[in-house]
Design a protein around this motif. Sequence first.
Motif, short mmCIF file in Angstrom:
data_model
loop_
_atom_site.label_atom_id
_atom_site.label_comp_id
_atom_site.label_asym_id
_atom_site.label_seq_id
_atom_site.Cartn_x
_atom_site.Cartn_y
_atom_site.Cartn_z
N GLY A 177 74.41 79.38 17.00
CA GLY A 177 73.31 80.57 16.89
C GLY A 177 73.06 80.74 15.45
O GLY A 177 72.12 81.74 15.13
N ARG A 178 73.37 80.04 14.51
CA ARG A 178 72.95 80.25 13.22
C ARG A 178 72.44 78.85 12.51
O ARG A 178 73.22 77.75 12.83
CB ARG A 178 73.90 80.85 12.58
N HIS A 179 71.61 78.81 11.83
CA HIS A 179 71.12 77.33 11.06
C HIS A 179 72.36 76.77 10.32
O HIS A 179 72.87 77.91 9.64
CB HIS A 179 69.99 77.64 10.28
N PRO A 180 72.60 75.75 10.45
CA PRO A 180 73.84 75.09 9.83
C PRO A 180 73.74 75.32 8.41
O PRO A 180 74.81 75.48 7.63
CB PRO A 180 73.97 73.65 10.08
N ALA A 181 72.63 75.21 7.70
CA ALA A 181 72.35 75.62 6.25
C ALA A 181 72.76 77.00 5.71
O ALA A 181 73.33 77.00 4.83
CB ALA A 181 70.93 75.18 5.73
N VAL A 182 72.25 77.99 6.65
CA VAL A 182 72.76 79.28 6.42
C VAL A 182 74.25 79.36 6.44
O VAL A 182 74.91 80.20 5.52
CB VAL A 182 72.11 80.25 7.37
N THR A 183 74.87 78.66 7.74
CA THR A 183 76.26 78.95 7.54
C THR A 183 77.11 78.43 6.31
O THR A 183 77.79 78.87 5.69
CB THR A 183 76.82 78.13 8.91
N ARG A 184 76.37 77.10 5.80
CA ARG A 184 77.16 76.62 4.78
C ARG A 184 76.95 77.33 3.49
O ARG A 184 77.88 77.57 3.03
CB ARG A 184 76.39 75.07 4.64
N ALA A 185 75.70 77.96 3.51
CA ALA A 185 75.44 78.76 2.06
C ALA A 185 76.42 80.04 2.12
O ALA A 185 76.84 80.31 1.05
CB ALA A 185 74.01 78.97 1.92
N LEU A 186 76.29 80.68 3.33
CA LEU A 186 77.08 81.70 3.41
C LEU A 186 78.94 81.72 3.26
O LEU A 186 79.32 82.35 2.65
CB LEU A 186 77.19 82.46 4.77
N ARG A 187 79.25 80.54 3.72
CA ARG A 187 80.47 80.22 3.30
C ARG A 187 80.66 79.98 2.12
O ARG A 187 82.03 80.68 1.71
CB ARG A 187 80.99 78.90 4.10
N LEU A 188 80.08 79.47 1.29
CA LEU A 188 80.01 79.19 -0.27
C LEU A 188 79.88 80.44 -0.93
O LEU A 188 80.95 80.80 -1.83
CB LEU A 188 78.89 78.29 -0.72
N MET A 189 79.23 81.48 -0.70
CA MET A 189 79.06 82.76 -1.28
C MET A 189 80.47 83.74 -0.85
O MET A 189 80.69 84.21 -1.86
CB MET A 189 77.69 83.33 -0.68
N GLU A 190 80.62 83.52 0.47
CA GLU A 190 82.06 84.38 0.50
C GLU A 190 83.04 84.00 0.09
O GLU A 190 83.96 84.49 -0.29
CB GLU A 190 81.95 84.37 2.29
N GLN A 191 83.46 82.62 -0.26
CA GLN A 191 84.27 82.11 -1.01
C GLN A 191 84.55 82.39 -2.37
O GLN A 191 85.45 82.73 -2.73
CB GLN A 191 84.42 80.50 -0.88
N GLU A 192 83.49 82.48 -3.09
CA GLU A 192 83.24 82.80 -4.40
C GLU A 192 82.02 83.64 -4.67
O GLU A 192 81.20 83.34 -5.47
CB GLU A 192 83.04 81.45 -5.25
N PRO A 193 82.38 84.87 -4.18
CA PRO A 193 81.10 86.03 -4.41
C PRO A 193 80.89 86.24 -5.95
O PRO A 193 79.82 86.72 -6.39
CB PRO A 193 81.54 87.16 -3.67
N GLU A 194 81.86 86.01 -7.06
CA GLU A 194 81.79 86.31 -8.36
C GLU A 194 80.90 85.16 -9.08
O GLU A 194 80.64 85.32 -9.99
CB GLU A 194 82.77 86.48 -8.83
#
Length: 286
Positions: A177-194
């Motif tokens: 239900g979500r584009h794979p590129a968005v999923t990958r980018a979200l995962r990166l940002m959530e892992q290292e929001p700083e």
Amino acid sequence: MPFDRPADLLAGFIATRPDPEVPELIMVGEQWAPRGQRIGAHSHEDWEFYYQVEGLSRWRVARRTYEIQAGALFAAPPGVRHEMPEHQRGEHHYCFVAVDVARCARRIGSDVAEVFLKSSEPRVIESAGEARAAFQTLVREVSIVRPWRAAALRMATDAFVLEVARLLSGGEQRALGRHPAVTRALRLMEQEPERAWRVPVLARLAGCSPAHLTELFRRELGATPHQHLLTLRLERAAELLALGEIPVTHLALTLGFSSGQHFAAAFRRRFGHSPRQHARRAAPGS
């Protein structure tokens, strides 16, 4: 509930047996440790997990040393003595949980218990960003008294154990239900929001062009990557401020803001009050 703020820390806490109605949650904490911190050799009757948010730590088990980089998870099985004997080179930030995995697995499913039974040695999972969100939920529920606290802690503990089981098993992930590129980018940002994520870097790691990634974010999340990253940082800041005793400027720099003033202005726009006001409102008895 024993809720301790050790004097040798820059900030943070440790809660032991935070709720008698949730005996499976033995210990939980989040700490900002100074340069030179050491932790003596110890073990638990149950599993203990450490997630390195920032900095680097080295854990020793018998004659083996495990180096834990930011974003990694260190899992110590029951009865395994482990220690942090070396002076750390710089400040570091980590979360930790000790939990009765077997008790949680009886609710979740026997196949989850089998994942942990197969792991008799300490494990290091290098990319364990999914565990960070589970840690944050536990820290929030432990540190703030709200209605149905025991039920929320029980659910958060089960969710944490399930997430760690997924990481230990190395199971496949697929975006639905979500584009794979968005999923990958979200995962990166959530892992290292700083981290100062730039759209071109995110796009390259997500496998698309910067313009396409921005378009996908607007379509699926209603915000640009930068706007979403700012929201992640501010929501995390609100959780940490509720813990108390974290200097605002230190928190701002830890989360990637350029200054305390920049952080305070963004926080006020998002929540309608200052970081210090937020901390006072969240304080017990306020």
